[in-house]
Write a protein that holds these residues in place. Sequence first.
Motif, PDB file in Angstrom:
ATOM      1  N   LYS A  81       1.346   5.469  -9.272  1.00 21.18           N
ATOM      2  CA  LYS A  81       1.945   6.355  -8.256  1.00 21.18           C
ATOM      3  C   LYS A  81       2.861   7.376  -8.921  1.00 21.18           C
ATOM      4  N   SER A  89       1.418   4.579  -2.774  1.00 19.14           N
ATOM      5  CA  SER A  89       0.689   5.722  -2.224  1.00 19.14           C
ATOM      6  C   SER A  89       1.487   7.014  -2.354  1.00 19.14           C
ATOM      7  N   LYS A 141     -11.517  11.057  -5.196  1.00 21.59           N
ATOM      8  CA  LYS A 141     -11.111   9.822  -5.878  1.00 21.59           C
ATOM      9  C   LYS A 141     -11.643   9.820  -7.307  1.00 21.59           C
ATOM     10  N   VAL A 197       0.846  -1.198   0.000  1.00 20.56           N
ATOM     11  CA  VAL A 197       0.000   0.000   0.000  1.00 20.56           C
ATOM     12  C   VAL A 197       0.879   1.244   0.000  1.00 20.56           C
ATOM     13  N   VAL A 250      -6.812   5.455  -8.904  1.00 22.68           N
ATOM     14  CA  VAL A 250      -6.757   5.699  -7.473  1.00 22.68           C
ATOM     15  C   VAL A 250      -7.687   4.687  -6.820  1.00 22.68           C
ATOM     16  N   GLU A 282      -3.923   6.346  -2.304  1.00 25.46           N
ATOM     17  CA  GLU A 282      -3.473   5.001  -2.657  1.00 25.46           C
ATOM     18  C   GLU A 282      -3.848   4.700  -4.105  1.00 25.46           C
ATOM     19  N   THR A 283      -2.859   4.285  -4.895  1.00 31.22           N
ATOM     20  CA  THR A 283      -3.094   3.927  -6.289  1.00 31.22           C
ATOM     21  C   THR A 283      -3.035   2.407  -6.439  1.00 31.22           C
ATOM     22  N   LYS A 286      -3.429  11.209   1.878  1.00 32.46           N
ATOM     23  CA  LYS A 286      -2.595  10.141   1.315  1.00 32.46           C
ATOM     24  C   LYS A 286      -3.487   9.458   0.292  1.00 32.46           C
ATOM     25  N   TYR A 309      -7.296   8.993   1.478  1.00 29.92           N
ATOM     26  CA  TYR A 309      -7.346   9.070   2.936  1.00 29.92           C
ATOM     27  C   TYR A 309      -7.079  10.509   3.379  1.00 29.92           C
ATOM     28  N   ASP A 355       1.693  11.064  -0.828  1.00 29.52           N
ATOM     29  CA  ASP A 355       1.277  12.040   0.187  1.00 29.52           C
ATOM     30  C   ASP A 355       1.005  13.378  -0.482  1.00 29.52           C
TER      31      ASP A 355
END
Length: 142
Positions: free
Chosen positions: A79, A49, A119, A45, A131, A72-73, A70, A135, A51
């Motif tokens: 990414k 990901s 997203k 993860v 994506v 997550e892809t 954050k 978060y 930031d």
Amino acid sequence: MKNNKLVMIMTVMLVAILLVGTVSVVAVMKLTDADGEKEPSIEKVLEASVDIPEVTTNLASNDFIKISFKIETDSKKAKEELEKRDFQVKNLIIYELSEKKAEELQGKEGKMNLEDTLKSKINDLMQDGKVKKVYITGSILQ
């Protein structure tokens, strides 16, 4: 002669039952493998990901918010693309927040709606991957 015919019929039936049983076992195993995919490890993860550092902007209600994310892809390639598009992502975040009122961002539901909206909008930008999850990693609303 009658005995040979009976043995032949029994053999054919036994082979048919074994064949159906084997196909059933294989089908069940394939289905449980597809449904039983484990969540990726935290290392995977984090590898996929990005930031988004703290963004401070005004809201439609004349309040302001400091918020960080954050994202997550689904792959390292996604990414890398997202890292290159960071200015576009920040732009999207600012636009989305500028349309929101403070009341819309309060509580769990408001934050989840923002995550889902971001997203969707970020996925519209992406070309190499998607994506998986956005978060919120920090949020101050004033």
